[in-house]
Design an enzyme around this catalytic site. Sequence first.
Site, PDB file in Angstrom:
ATOM      1  N   GLN A  38     -41.534 -21.571 -22.786  1.00  0.00           N
ATOM      2  CA  GLN A  38     -40.392 -22.495 -22.799  1.00  0.00           C
ATOM      3  C   GLN A  38     -40.730 -23.818 -23.469  1.00  0.00           C
ATOM      4  O   GLN A  38     -39.889 -24.398 -24.164  1.00  0.00           O
ATOM      5  CB  GLN A  38     -39.900 -22.739 -21.373  1.00  0.00           C
ATOM      6  CG  GLN A  38     -39.108 -21.588 -20.774  1.00  0.00           C
ATOM      7  CD  GLN A  38     -37.777 -21.346 -21.476  1.00  0.00           C
ATOM      8  OE1 GLN A  38     -37.177 -22.255 -22.045  1.00  0.00           O
ATOM      9  NE2 GLN A  38     -37.321 -20.107 -21.427  1.00  0.00           N
ATOM     10  N   ARG A  53     -53.618 -30.600 -21.973  1.00  0.00           N
ATOM     11  CA  ARG A  53     -54.960 -30.965 -21.526  1.00  0.00           C
ATOM     12  C   ARG A  53     -55.939 -30.909 -22.689  1.00  0.00           C
ATOM     13  O   ARG A  53     -55.736 -30.174 -23.666  1.00  0.00           O
ATOM     14  CB  ARG A  53     -55.425 -30.031 -20.410  1.00  0.00           C
ATOM     15  CG  ARG A  53     -55.477 -28.588 -20.832  1.00  0.00           C
ATOM     16  CD  ARG A  53     -56.028 -27.692 -19.738  1.00  0.00           C
ATOM     17  NE  ARG A  53     -55.910 -26.285 -20.096  1.00  0.00           N
ATOM     18  CZ  ARG A  53     -56.689 -25.655 -20.966  1.00  0.00           C
ATOM     19  NH1 ARG A  53     -57.656 -26.317 -21.587  1.00  0.00           N
ATOM     20  NH2 ARG A  53     -56.501 -24.376 -21.239  1.00  0.00           N
ATOM     21  N   ASP A  98     -45.886 -22.358 -13.092  1.00  0.00           N
ATOM     22  CA  ASP A  98     -45.515 -22.923 -11.792  1.00  0.00           C
ATOM     23  C   ASP A  98     -46.721 -23.333 -10.963  1.00  0.00           C
ATOM     24  O   ASP A  98     -46.731 -24.409 -10.355  1.00  0.00           O
ATOM     25  CB  ASP A  98     -44.686 -21.898 -10.992  1.00  0.00           C
ATOM     26  CG  ASP A  98     -43.330 -21.641 -11.617  1.00  0.00           C
ATOM     27  OD1 ASP A  98     -42.584 -22.608 -11.831  1.00  0.00           O
ATOM     28  OD2 ASP A  98     -43.016 -20.474 -11.886  1.00  0.00           O
ATOM     29  N   GLU A  99     -47.719 -22.454 -10.919  1.00  0.00           N
ATOM     30  CA  GLU A  99     -48.855 -22.703 -10.035  1.00  0.00           C
ATOM     31  C   GLU A  99     -49.735 -23.852 -10.504  1.00  0.00           C
ATOM     32  O   GLU A  99     -50.611 -24.308  -9.775  1.00  0.00           O
ATOM     33  CB  GLU A  99     -49.688 -21.421  -9.875  1.00  0.00           C
ATOM     34  CG  GLU A  99     -50.409 -20.949 -11.122  1.00  0.00           C
ATOM     35  CD  GLU A  99     -49.564 -20.062 -12.019  1.00  0.00           C
ATOM     36  OE1 GLU A  99     -50.156 -19.349 -12.845  1.00  0.00           O
ATOM     37  OE2 GLU A  99     -48.319 -20.087 -11.892  1.00  0.00           O
ATOM     38  N   HIS A 155     -37.595 -24.262 -13.895  1.00  0.00           N
ATOM     39  CA  HIS A 155     -37.646 -23.297 -12.799  1.00  0.00           C
ATOM     40  C   HIS A 155     -37.693 -24.108 -11.515  1.00  0.00           C
ATOM     41  O   HIS A 155     -38.305 -25.179 -11.462  1.00  0.00           O
ATOM     42  CB  HIS A 155     -38.874 -22.400 -12.934  1.00  0.00           C
ATOM     43  CG  HIS A 155     -38.924 -21.256 -11.957  1.00  0.00           C
ATOM     44  ND1 HIS A 155     -37.806 -20.654 -11.442  1.00  0.00           N
ATOM     45  CD2 HIS A 155     -39.980 -20.606 -11.401  1.00  0.00           C
ATOM     46  CE1 HIS A 155     -38.159 -19.679 -10.629  1.00  0.00           C
ATOM     47  NE2 HIS A 155     -39.474 -19.632 -10.577  1.00  0.00           N
ATOM     48  N   GLY A 168     -38.379 -18.035 -23.988  1.00  0.00           N
ATOM     49  CA  GLY A 168     -38.365 -19.114 -24.966  1.00  0.00           C
ATOM     50  C   GLY A 168     -38.222 -18.627 -26.395  1.00  0.00           C
ATOM     51  O   GLY A 168     -37.580 -19.282 -27.215  1.00  0.00           O
ATOM     52  N   ASP A 178     -34.101 -15.956  -9.457  1.00  0.00           N
ATOM     53  CA  ASP A 178     -35.044 -15.623 -10.517  1.00  0.00           C
ATOM     54  C   ASP A 178     -36.235 -14.844  -9.966  1.00  0.00           C
ATOM     55  O   ASP A 178     -36.646 -13.822 -10.543  1.00  0.00           O
ATOM     56  CB  ASP A 178     -35.518 -16.904 -11.201  1.00  0.00           C
ATOM     57  CG  ASP A 178     -36.351 -16.628 -12.440  1.00  0.00           C
ATOM     58  OD1 ASP A 178     -35.798 -16.105 -13.415  1.00  0.00           O
ATOM     59  OD2 ASP A 178     -37.556 -16.945 -12.429  1.00  0.00           O
ATOM     60  N   SER A 233     -23.228  10.440 -23.563  1.00  0.00           N
ATOM     61  CA  SER A 233     -22.668  11.789 -23.475  1.00  0.00           C
ATOM     62  C   SER A 233     -22.240  12.096 -22.049  1.00  0.00           C
ATOM     63  O   SER A 233     -22.722  11.490 -21.080  1.00  0.00           O
ATOM     64  CB  SER A 233     -23.702  12.811 -23.939  1.00  0.00           C
ATOM     65  OG  SER A 233     -24.760  12.913 -22.985  1.00  0.00           O
TER      66      SER A 233
END
Length: 323
Positions: free
Chosen positions: A27, A47, A82-83, A106, A132, A189, A250
């Site tokens: 993202q 970083r 996230d973590e 998020h 993304g 999500d 079909s």
Amino acid sequence: MTLLRDADIDPSPLRGKQVAIIGFGNQGRAQALNLRDGGVAVRIGLREGSDRAAEAGAQGLQVLDPAAATKDADLVMLLAPDEQLARIYDCISDALKPGASLGFSHGLAIHFGLIAPRPDLDVIMVAPKGPGSALRSLYAAGKGMVALAAVARDASGGAWGLALAYAAAIGCGRAGIIRSTFEEECVADLFNEQAVVWGAVPELLAAGFDTLVESGVQPEVAYLECVSELKLLAELVEGVGLAAMRERISNTAELGGLLGGPRLVDDNLRRDMRTILEEIRSGRFAAQLSEEADAGYPRLRESRRRAAASLLERTRQSLDRSA
């Protein structure tokens, strides 16, 4: 539900503002490039030693360490995994100027309390509903991706306007923006990831492949039947919906699906889905995610190793070489 589009949105809350995006992954890259192409001042926080720095620099973006990127920024979007967000917030919290806005794509870190932002900060979310890479390609094609937008804290009185302006700036106003909450976006999500698209579907594909191979079907034939056709299904559902999809296959396939599907997706599976949803809401998964990261991702590394060594993956590679 109201679907907000560009014509409904005032872009001025973002005009003349400096945006810092922390992270340059799925993202982060897409949102940064879309902002840049739309004339928004954006810089990247990474970083020291990040292998993403060269890529961001090659795109003409200014790259700084996270704290330096945060300093004097009006909006700081935390778009790393996230973590990692709690650690990143600790590194940048002193650099956040008074009254700045903190943004996410998020809801997990805020909803489950991994981060407790300073009380003077607006806290917003703009969550594009897709990867993304698609957000970027749609933007470049003059299109957009639907997004959810939410405000967890409106310290300034203008947080909602800023969230909408940001969503529009990354192209989501072209497709539509739905007002949501951090909790709703996060829970829905995570449930999708675990119980439907990224959890159940790959397991179902692998189980079908294994069942056919164990019965004597050639792996290549099993792969084509149980895995390759998923793309056709996804395109049909995306293009015309579930109901019309059934009319475009079909009679044989439609009747087979009618007879076979409910035998697999039965009350037991629905009960298990509700259990997964309850575990997500309780915070159990958020704790498991943090524990996995702290341990160095042993389960993820082992899962990736098994997938790479599987007969299904070897069959895919064989078909690719033969194409």
